[in-house]
Design a protein around this motif. Sequence first.
Motif, mmCIF file in Angstrom:
data_model
loop_
_atom_site.group_PDB
_atom_site.id
_atom_site.type_symbol
_atom_site.label_atom_id
_atom_site.label_comp_id
_atom_site.label_asym_id
_atom_site.label_seq_id
_atom_site.Cartn_x
_atom_site.Cartn_y
_atom_site.Cartn_z
ATOM 1 N N TRP A 254 0.822 -1.214 0.000
ATOM 2 C CA TRP A 254 0.000 0.000 0.000
ATOM 3 C C TRP A 254 0.856 1.265 0.000
ATOM 4 O O TRP A 254 0.494 2.277 -0.617
ATOM 5 N N THR A 255 1.990 1.223 0.685
ATOM 6 C CA THR A 255 2.841 2.415 0.760
ATOM 7 C C THR A 255 3.668 2.624 -0.500
ATOM 8 O O THR A 255 4.278 3.682 -0.666
ATOM 9 N N HIS A 256 3.696 1.632 -1.392
ATOM 10 C CA HIS A 256 4.447 1.777 -2.636
ATOM 11 C C HIS A 256 3.739 2.774 -3.551
ATOM 12 O O HIS A 256 2.504 2.776 -3.641
ATOM 13 N N PRO A 257 4.480 3.641 -4.229
ATOM 14 C CA PRO A 257 3.837 4.623 -5.124
ATOM 15 C C PRO A 257 2.949 3.988 -6.185
ATOM 16 O O PRO A 257 1.977 4.598 -6.632
ATOM 17 N N ASP A 258 3.276 2.783 -6.598
ATOM 18 C CA ASP A 258 2.482 2.079 -7.608
ATOM 19 C C ASP A 258 1.708 0.924 -6.989
ATOM 20 O O ASP A 258 1.678 -0.190 -7.528
ATOM 21 N N CYS A 259 1.066 1.186 -5.862
ATOM 22 C CA CYS A 259 0.272 0.145 -5.205
ATOM 23 C C CYS A 259 -0.687 -0.464 -6.228
ATOM 24 O O CYS A 259 -1.497 0.238 -6.836
ATOM 25 N N PRO A 260 -0.621 -1.782 -6.443
ATOM 26 C CA PRO A 260 -1.323 -2.396 -7.576
ATOM 27 C C PRO A 260 -2.847 -2.326 -7.510
ATOM 28 O O PRO A 260 -3.507 -2.346 -8.548
ATOM 29 N N TRP A 261 -3.443 -2.299 -6.330
ATOM 30 C CA TRP A 261 -4.911 -2.264 -6.282
ATOM 31 C C TRP A 261 -5.454 -0.850 -6.077
ATOM 32 O O TRP A 261 -6.667 -0.649 -6.101
ATOM 33 N N ARG A 262 -4.586 0.146 -5.889
ATOM 34 C CA ARG A 262 -5.069 1.528 -5.715
ATOM 35 C C ARG A 262 -5.315 2.108 -7.110
ATOM 36 O O ARG A 262 -4.518 2.864 -7.640
ATOM 37 N N LEU A 263 -6.438 1.748 -7.677
ATOM 38 C CA LEU A 263 -6.783 2.164 -9.028
ATOM 39 C C LEU A 263 -7.336 3.589 -9.045
ATOM 40 O O LEU A 263 -7.262 4.266 -10.070
ATOM 41 N N TRP A 264 -7.899 4.010 -7.949
ATOM 42 C CA TRP A 264 -8.524 5.324 -7.844
ATOM 43 C C TRP A 264 -7.473 6.381 -7.516
ATOM 44 O O TRP A 264 -6.387 6.078 -7.037
ATOM 45 N N SER A 265 -7.814 7.627 -7.779
ATOM 46 C CA SER A 265 -6.921 8.728 -7.418
ATOM 47 C C SER A 265 -7.350 9.288 -6.068
ATOM 48 O O SER A 265 -8.525 9.272 -5.712
ATOM 49 N N ASP A 266 -6.385 9.768 -5.305
ATOM 50 C CA ASP A 266 -6.698 10.302 -3.979
ATOM 51 C C ASP A 266 -7.470 11.610 -4.059
ATOM 52 O O ASP A 266 -8.184 11.957 -3.141
#
Length: 266
Positions: A254-266
């Motif tokens: 999750w802390t990685h800049p390219d977190c694989p499941w964080r498809l949405w933008s903050d």
Amino acid sequence: MKTVILAGGFGTRISEESHTIPKPMIQIGGRPILWHIMKIYSYYGFNDFVILLGYKSFKIVEYFANYLLHNSDVTLDFKNVAHTTQVDVTFHKKPCEPWTISLVHTGLNTQTGSRLLKAREYIGDERFMLTYGDGVGNVDIGKLIAFHEEHRKSATVTAVQPLGRFGALSLDENGKVTSFQEKPAGDRGLISAGFFVLEPSVFDYIDSSTDQCTFEAAPLENLASDGELIAFRHAGYWHPLDTMRDKQRLEQDWTHPDCPWRLWSD
């Protein structure tokens, strides 16, 4: 299309945390993993959720009932308390989730298939999606649904190849290590990652005479034997939350800049 999430199990394999909260409420990056799963579906435009509750269900109910308090900046004005006994609350930077959430109490010891059957009135007699409240991945929900529609089966399950638990050695005839691979893809074949697409006909496969019908047992076995179950192969990221080591891995990802499941933008 509704998304149904199984969130009622005891989470015994991660009892370090699940003794106080249900497993779907274990936090990754300061948010329950249940929230992460819902954000994945929401990214693809699916915002109508049915959450099947069991163990420590009040924790999940309270979280969503107080979602604004949990996720907003808040100003509390106590000036009028002496006269009205009411605190004026102003929410700032409110979350903008377009969600509709039905929280369904399906029983403490109910098994997965029986939980699903108990929630039928909230699901309706239409196609729906189903997943577990303890696994995230970058599954392309749009492609998953298109695959389901193309094959016209009663049930589609997302299939993944899990990582092995241990490092793998390759040896020559003298015992010399010729290669080493840390946690390679498992050699036990594909497994279910959840992320189902289901037709209402699957309810006919669930034994209504008991609360102990496990969806992964007779219902899926019979769907398979009837030729009504097909697998959507997902070669991308997927990871469950079963143990504390899984939690640490998910926190790291999750802390990685390219977190694989964080498809949405903050």
